[in-house]
Write a protein that holds these residues in place. Structure first.
Motif, PDB file in Angstrom:
ATOM      1  N   ASP A 146     -32.688  27.258 -11.038  1.00  0.00           N
ATOM      2  CA  ASP A 146     -32.655  27.495 -12.551  1.00  0.00           C
ATOM      3  C   ASP A 146     -31.243  28.435 -12.873  1.00  0.00           C
ATOM      4  OD1 ASP A 146     -34.880  26.138 -13.122  1.00  0.00           O
ATOM      5  OD2 ASP A 146     -36.130  27.718 -13.313  1.00  0.00           O
ATOM      6  N   VAL A 148     -28.923  25.800 -13.322  1.00  0.00           N
ATOM      7  CA  VAL A 148     -29.268  24.858 -14.292  1.00  0.00           C
ATOM      8  C   VAL A 148     -28.732  25.418 -15.743  1.00  0.00           C
ATOM      9  CG1 VAL A 148     -30.783  23.320 -15.428  1.00  0.00           C
ATOM     10  CG2 VAL A 148     -30.749  23.505 -12.977  1.00  0.00           C
ATOM     11  N   SER A 149     -29.101  26.853 -15.913  1.00  0.00           N
ATOM     12  CA  SER A 149     -29.252  27.391 -17.056  1.00  0.00           C
ATOM     13  C   SER A 149     -27.911  27.428 -17.624  1.00  0.00           C
ATOM     14  CB  SER A 149     -29.774  28.759 -17.074  1.00  0.00           C
ATOM     15  OG  SER A 149     -29.056  29.645 -16.019  1.00  0.00           O
ATOM     16  N   ARG A 180     -33.417  26.360  -2.892  1.00  0.00           N
ATOM     17  CA  ARG A 180     -33.290  26.163  -4.480  1.00  0.00           C
ATOM     18  C   ARG A 180     -34.657  26.627  -5.124  1.00  0.00           C
ATOM     19  NH1 ARG A 180     -33.768  21.527  -1.825  1.00  0.00           N
ATOM     20  NH2 ARG A 180     -35.473  20.085  -2.293  1.00  0.00           N
ATOM     21  N   ALA A 205     -29.584  17.057 -14.313  1.00  0.00           N
ATOM     22  CA  ALA A 205     -29.325  18.460 -14.195  1.00  0.00           C
ATOM     23  C   ALA A 205     -29.854  18.737 -12.646  1.00  0.00           C
ATOM     24  CB  ALA A 205     -29.966  19.546 -15.064  1.00  0.00           C
ATOM     25  N   ASP A 206     -30.902  18.455 -12.180  1.00  0.00           N
ATOM     26  CA  ASP A 206     -31.363  18.924 -10.730  1.00  0.00           C
ATOM     27  C   ASP A 206     -30.535  18.253  -9.747  1.00  0.00           C
ATOM     28  OD1 ASP A 206     -33.673  19.824 -11.970  1.00  0.00           O
ATOM     29  OD2 ASP A 206     -34.573  17.932 -12.150  1.00  0.00           O
ATOM     30  N   MET A 254     -25.272  25.072 -17.067  1.00  0.00           N
ATOM     31  CA  MET A 254     -24.813  23.903 -17.350  1.00  0.00           C
ATOM     32  C   MET A 254     -24.632  23.598 -18.862  1.00  0.00           C
ATOM     33  SD  MET A 254     -26.457  21.429 -14.441  1.00  0.00           S
ATOM     34  CE  MET A 254     -26.446  21.793 -12.659  1.00  0.00           C
ATOM     35  N   LEU A 295     -28.544  20.529  -7.110  1.00  0.00           N
ATOM     36  CA  LEU A 295     -28.495  20.450  -5.623  1.00  0.00           C
ATOM     37  C   LEU A 295     -27.084  20.398  -5.077  1.00  0.00           C
ATOM     38  CD1 LEU A 295     -30.897  20.409  -3.727  1.00  0.00           C
ATOM     39  CD2 LEU A 295     -30.785  17.799  -3.775  1.00  0.00           C
ATOM     40  N   HIS A 300     -25.091  15.778 -17.458  1.00  0.00           N
ATOM     41  CA  HIS A 300     -24.481  15.176 -16.038  1.00  0.00           C
ATOM     42  C   HIS A 300     -25.257  13.807 -15.729  1.00  0.00           C
ATOM     43  CE1 HIS A 300     -22.031  18.409 -14.620  1.00  0.00           C
ATOM     44  NE2 HIS A 300     -23.123  19.285 -15.205  1.00  0.00           N
TER      45      HIS A 300
END
Lengths: 257, 343
Positions: free
Chosen positions: A116, A119-120, A147, A130-131, A122, A135, A126
């Motif tokens: 997170d 991700v937060s 993660r 996002a995941d 970004m 990764l 994409h």
């Protein structure tokens, strides 16, 4: 570089703006009361290049990073991305324009998971989600297996890596790393060096990196060029060997302390 | 905007489990316990809705708000006045828009109107709150609470002043209260999993770092405040249509404190925490009240203030033993078979 002056409002509209090629610090000065933190400092970094910003404690390195990232407004001079003026904009707009940073004292979102954290920040969509993007970034810094962990629970060296992964998640053109190796042992710091090089120069979209440190050995092994500050002034800049032999640098590093 | 599927999936699971629990609570109270506790079930469901609505802003931003009582009041008064029979309304409230003057709205139109006014009010207040420094916001929300109470207490033509409203039709059934609460918790889970919600959480964890990485603190806070305000207005409207009569004292510091106490006890950081706190303190309050009534009947001393005192004691104990609340500030980990990451 565009021939037209960039409209200020467009700053931060990343997806539509073309990638910037050069981060330019132009004649920046800043004082805190009677203390001169920066005096007429000029430097620039290109994409795919690693510039080391060196100097003893109190020489103005962190102030310069704060000026570039929009935390501190300089008394004179300006910071530009190509022709786009960054100075005067808030830190979040500077970041969205393509300049991300890490902090001298790691500042993660401690209560959020490792994933997170990435991700937060970004900023854009994409294609693979996002995941997957998170990764990929975590994998590039060798912490993908962590993660799901809480960021605050990571060991210090891993927190530093996560901070770099998080900065990359903002899709920067330029990365400011404020003492990325501070508090790391030799093995960790060698690992981190390799990671930074891999990420900055060898990535699919290479970014420019401005690294701050005062450790000459580390800097010599990772940077393409060096820029040395002393008491807020530039005392040397150029190739590694050139700077290393510079009498003023030798004096600043050995003479005083 | 980048939605994380992992976050969405765990939010969906959390919501599903919570929904089952809420249905269980409602069913238990409605059918198993005495019919009189059916009202308690509605009350509990609405309280959960209110606390979860507050959690959307307070939990994700980490900023305490006393001002949400304002949205509670807006929802309650708008729905209450709109649903009332004109014959009852006319001698209490005179400042009614002309299109409403000779009619009364049904449950859903009244709810819709309350939410519409709630959106407007939340957007207006949110515009300013989002632009304030973090340390100032809690004070500003306290001011909002004071303003709200005084307006509600003094604007006689619109709220009937300190006499409050009477004769509001009781339109909220247990199933509707259940449905609305499920919607509110769903919205809260969805927001927490959304990119904006995650950014708001990032500002909670480290505002400076969030800014430096491109998070617009102002934008994240605005949307969190807006959604939070809307959900509380919605819960407030449902509450009013269950209450029959209410007075401005309902929108005072004490009531707001009670709601925040539930949030703190359960855990600010998660929707499940908000629900846990609401259930725990409501049950405790009901138990003490029953005990007090029994004491009163037997002629012993009734110990007034015991509810407030024990609430305060519980807050202190929880803050010492589990500073992040009963749920430890996180959604509980539900161990489900996870797909292995393809590497």
């Amino acid at each position: 570089m565009s021939a037209h002056p960039v409209v200020v409002n467009q700053l931060g509209q990343r997806p539509s703006s073309p990638p910037a090629d050069r981060l330019i610090v132009d004649a920046v000065s800043k004082s805190f009361g009677a203390v001169v933190a920066l005096q007429d400092v000029t430097l620039s970094v290109g994409r795919g290049e690693i510039l080391g910003l060196m100097g003893p404690n109190g020489s103005g390195k962190s102030t310069l990073v704060n000026v570039v990232s929009g935390v501190i407004r300089p008394a004179a001079g300006e910071v530009r991305l190509d022709a786009q003026v960054l100075t005067g904009h808030s830190p979040d707009r500077v970041a969205r324009a393509g300049v991300a940073r890490t902090f001298q004292n790691v500042r993660l979102f401690k209560g959020l998971s490792v994933s997170d954290n990435v991700v937060s920040v970004m900023g854009r969509r994409h294609p693979r989600g996002a995941d997957a993007r998170a990764l990929e970034l975590l994998d590039r810094l060798g912490i993908a297996h962590l993660r799901g962990a809480r960021a605050g629970d990571l060991a210090y060296g891993l927190q530093r890596r996560l901070e770099i992964a998080r900065a990359l998640a903002a899709d920067p053109f330029f990365l400011l790393l404020d003492e990325p190796a501070a508090g790391l042992n030799d093995v960790e710091s060698a690992d981190l060096e390799a990671a930074i090089r891999r990420v900055a120069v060898e990535g699919p979209t290479p970014c420019g990196v401005l690294i701050i440190d005062h450790d000459m050995r580390l800097m010599a092994s990772i940077c393409d060029r060096l820029h040395v500050l002393f008491n807020g002034r530039t005392i040397a800049e150029g190739g590694i060997e050139e700077v290393r032999r510079d009498p003023e640098v030798v004096a600043a590093y050995l003479g005083r302390s | 905007m980048t939605w994380s599927r992992t976050r969405l999936r765990s939010a969906a699971v959390g919501w599903a489990v919570l929904t089952v629990l809420l249905i269980g609570i409602a069913g238990l109270a409605q059918f198993v316990l005495a019919p009189s506790t059916g009202r308690v079930a509605v009350q509990l469901l609405i309280t959960i809705g209110l606390v979860v609505g507050i959690q959307v802003f307070v939990g994700n931003s980490g900023i305490l708000s006393f001002g949400h009582v304002s949205f509670f009041a807006v929802g309650a008064y708008v729905a209450g006045v709109a649903a009332m029979k004109p014959s009852l309304r006319d001698f209490q409230v005179t400042a009614v828009p002309s299109w409403l003057a000779d009619r009364s709205l049904g449950f859903w139109p009244a709810l819709l109107l309350a939410v519409a006014v709630g959106v407007t009010w939340a957007a207006l207040t949110g515009f300013f709150v989002a632009r304030m420094k973090t340390t100032v916001i809690a004070m500003a929300t306290l001011a909002l609470l004071v303003v709200t109470f005084n307006v509600v207490n003094s604007w006689e033509s619109a709220t009937n002043g300190n006499q409050g409203l009477a004769g509001v039709p009781q339109l909220t059934s247990t199933s509707v209260a259940l449905g609305v609460t499920i919607v509110i918790t769903g919205a809260a889970y969805l927001f927490a999993a959304s990119p904006t919600g995650l950014r708001l959480q990032a500002t909670r964890e480290d505002e400076v770092a969030a800014r430096a990485l491109g998070v617009s603190v102002c934008r994240a806070r605005f949307w969190g405040w807006l959604l939070s305000g809307v959900l509380v207005s919605l819960a407030g409207a449902v509450w009013a249509l269950n209450a029959r009569a209410f007075a401005p004292s309902q929108f005072s510091f004490e009531e707001m404190f009670a709601l925040l106490a539930m949030l703190v006890v359960g855990g600010l950081g998660s929707v499940s925490g908000a629900v846990t706190g609401a259930v725990a303190l409501t049950v405790l309050t009901e138990l003490i009240r029953t005990g007090q009534e029994a004491l009163a009947e037997s002629g012993a001393a009734t110990l007034p203030g015991l509810i407030q005192l024990s609430t305060a004691a519980i807050i202190i104990v929880v803050l010492v033993v589990r500073p992040l609340g009963l749920t430890n500030g996180r959604e509980p980990r539900l161990s489900l078979p996870r797909r292995k990451a393809s590497t």
